[in-house]
Design an enzyme around this catalytic site. Sequence first.
Site, mmCIF file in Angstrom:
data_model
loop_
_atom_site.group_PDB
_atom_site.id
_atom_site.type_symbol
_atom_site.label_atom_id
_atom_site.label_comp_id
_atom_site.label_asym_id
_atom_site.label_seq_id
_atom_site.Cartn_x
_atom_site.Cartn_y
_atom_site.Cartn_z
ATOM 1 C CD GLN A 102 -2.465 -1.271 2.699
ATOM 2 O OE1 GLN A 102 -3.481 -0.684 3.003
ATOM 3 N NE2 GLN A 102 -1.827 -2.040 3.556
ATOM 4 C CG HIS A 120 -2.794 2.641 -1.971
ATOM 5 N ND1 HIS A 120 -2.785 2.550 -0.596
ATOM 6 C CD2 HIS A 120 -3.904 1.972 -2.364
ATOM 7 C CE1 HIS A 120 -3.844 1.853 -0.190
ATOM 8 N NE2 HIS A 120 -4.531 1.491 -1.244
ATOM 9 N N GLY A 193 3.015 -4.274 9.010
ATOM 10 C CA GLY A 193 2.905 -2.823 9.188
ATOM 11 C C GLY A 193 1.684 -2.193 8.559
ATOM 12 C CB SER A 195 -4.067 0.183 10.555
ATOM 13 O OG SER A 195 -4.413 0.857 9.355
HETATM 14 P P1 NAD Z 1 -1.564 2.952 8.625
HETATM 15 O O1 NAD Z 1 -0.850 4.226 8.923
HETATM 16 O O2 NAD Z 1 -3.036 2.953 8.628
HETATM 17 O O3 NAD Z 1 -1.092 1.788 9.644
HETATM 18 C C1 NAD Z 1 0.232 1.502 9.872
HETATM 19 C C2 NAD Z 1 0.317 0.373 10.889
HETATM 20 O O4 NAD Z 1 1.689 0.080 11.059
HETATM 21 C C3 NAD Z 1 -0.260 0.695 12.278
HETATM 22 O O5 NAD Z 1 -1.159 -0.323 12.658
HETATM 23 C C4 NAD Z 1 0.971 0.739 13.188
HETATM 24 O O6 NAD Z 1 0.727 0.165 14.461
HETATM 25 C C5 NAD Z 1 1.938 -0.126 12.433
HETATM 26 N N1 NAD Z 1 3.338 0.248 12.644
HETATM 27 C C6 NAD Z 1 3.883 1.473 12.896
HETATM 28 N N2 NAD Z 1 5.202 1.404 13.005
HETATM 29 C C7 NAD Z 1 5.530 0.106 12.813
HETATM 30 C C8 NAD Z 1 6.749 -0.606 12.790
HETATM 31 N N3 NAD Z 1 7.924 0.021 12.986
HETATM 32 N N4 NAD Z 1 6.722 -1.936 12.573
HETATM 33 C C9 NAD Z 1 5.539 -2.588 12.376
HETATM 34 N N5 NAD Z 1 4.346 -1.964 12.380
HETATM 35 C C10 NAD Z 1 4.352 -0.633 12.592
HETATM 36 O O7 NAD Z 1 -0.987 2.514 7.222
HETATM 37 P P2 NAD Z 1 -1.588 1.567 6.118
HETATM 38 O O8 NAD Z 1 -2.284 0.417 6.764
HETATM 39 O O9 NAD Z 1 -0.508 1.302 5.172
HETATM 40 O O10 NAD Z 1 -2.715 2.397 5.365
HETATM 41 C C11 NAD Z 1 -2.820 3.763 5.241
HETATM 42 C C12 NAD Z 1 -2.447 4.388 3.901
HETATM 43 O O11 NAD Z 1 -1.309 5.163 4.113
HETATM 44 C C13 NAD Z 1 -2.078 3.520 2.773
HETATM 45 O O12 NAD Z 1 -3.020 3.766 1.790
HETATM 46 C C14 NAD Z 1 -0.710 4.014 2.267
HETATM 47 O O13 NAD Z 1 -0.797 4.246 0.864
HETATM 48 C C15 NAD Z 1 -0.530 5.322 2.942
HETATM 49 N N6 NAD Z 1 0.806 5.698 3.448
HETATM 50 C C16 NAD Z 1 1.941 5.269 2.832
HETATM 51 C C17 NAD Z 1 3.191 5.601 3.345
HETATM 52 C C18 NAD Z 1 4.445 5.121 2.634
HETATM 53 O O14 NAD Z 1 4.441 4.964 1.412
HETATM 54 N N7 NAD Z 1 5.532 4.850 3.366
HETATM 55 C C19 NAD Z 1 3.283 6.374 4.514
HETATM 56 C C20 NAD Z 1 2.092 6.826 5.116
HETATM 57 C C21 NAD Z 1 0.859 6.473 4.580
#
Ligand code: NAD
Length: 248
Positions: A102, A120, A193, A195
């Site tokens: 994602q 995404h 990683g 939610s």
């Molecule tokens: P989310 O933010 O909803 O959830 C992230 C999850 O990861 C949480 O449940 C949290 O507890 C867990 N988490 C945090 N740090 C962690 C770690 N170090 N190790 C393991 N788990 C950890 O993100 P999502 O479920 O990917 O969905 C939200 C949307 O956010 C997606 O559509 C995505 O496209 C977008 N997004 C992407 C990025 C990226 O590309 N890096 C960053 C932020 C949001």
Amino acid sequence: MSIDAIEKARKLIQKSQKISAFTGAGISVDSGIPDFRSEGGLWERYDPYEYATYDGFLSDPSKFWTMGQELAEVILKADPNPAHDALATLEKSGKIVGIITQNIDNLHQRAGNSHVIELHGNYLKAYCMKCKKEYVGETIHRRVANGDIPPYCDECDGVLKSEAILFGEPLPENAMANAIEVCKKSDLMLVIGTSLQVYPAAYLPQLAKNNGAKVILVNLEGTNRDGVADILLRGRAAKILPEIIPKE
Ligand code: NAD
């Protein structure tokens, strides 16, 4: 989390032959890219549900690009962490049938995974909404950082849009179909990683399970869908993944 659970996960990975991973923002947190829940990060200043909606972009692209400039700075300076590296190790062993992500940060590809399905899109690519000319995201992000907000196409004056999908925008063509195919092929899915709140992506681990795959879920916090896991590992992906996927 018990040593027993780590040991069980390691053994399951060893004996599985067709492994997929389904990753979310949490896998990149230790690379310095905050997820939507991290404190003190980008998303405290810019509510993604306000700054990153497709309708909002169509009516005023400047708002997105103002937030996008800061996001670009964060993404462009991030490097893959040991969790991304562990998945690349698994690909070298020939067992990976696909990484479904994602994330929009390109870190799986940079770590060395080649079969990556980006549900995404990718923040490091952009295109003109009018003539569809493609742009390298980094070039556009530099223009935006210099105040070119919103950036326009140099051929036709259309507005440029990042290839990252916004809330309310359809998923990239074929992404979901390819992801479903990977789920059906898997004998093990690593869910890392996420939610598991964003649909339809959040349904994929259940789909893999319904098709006979085992599921290992690695996440810092509980999710509403923890029940899908055969093995639940609570903690940081960058610590846990290298423990369950030893270097060859
Ligand atoms: P989310 O933010 O909803 O959830 C992230 C999850 O990861 C949480 O449940 C949290 O507890 C867990 N988490 C945090 N740090 C962690 C770690 N170090 N190790 C393991 N788990 C950890 O993100 P999502 O479920 O990917 O969905 C939200 C949307 O956010 C997606 O559509 C995505 O496209 C977008 N997004 C992407 C990025 C990226 O590309 N890096 C960053 C932020 C949001």
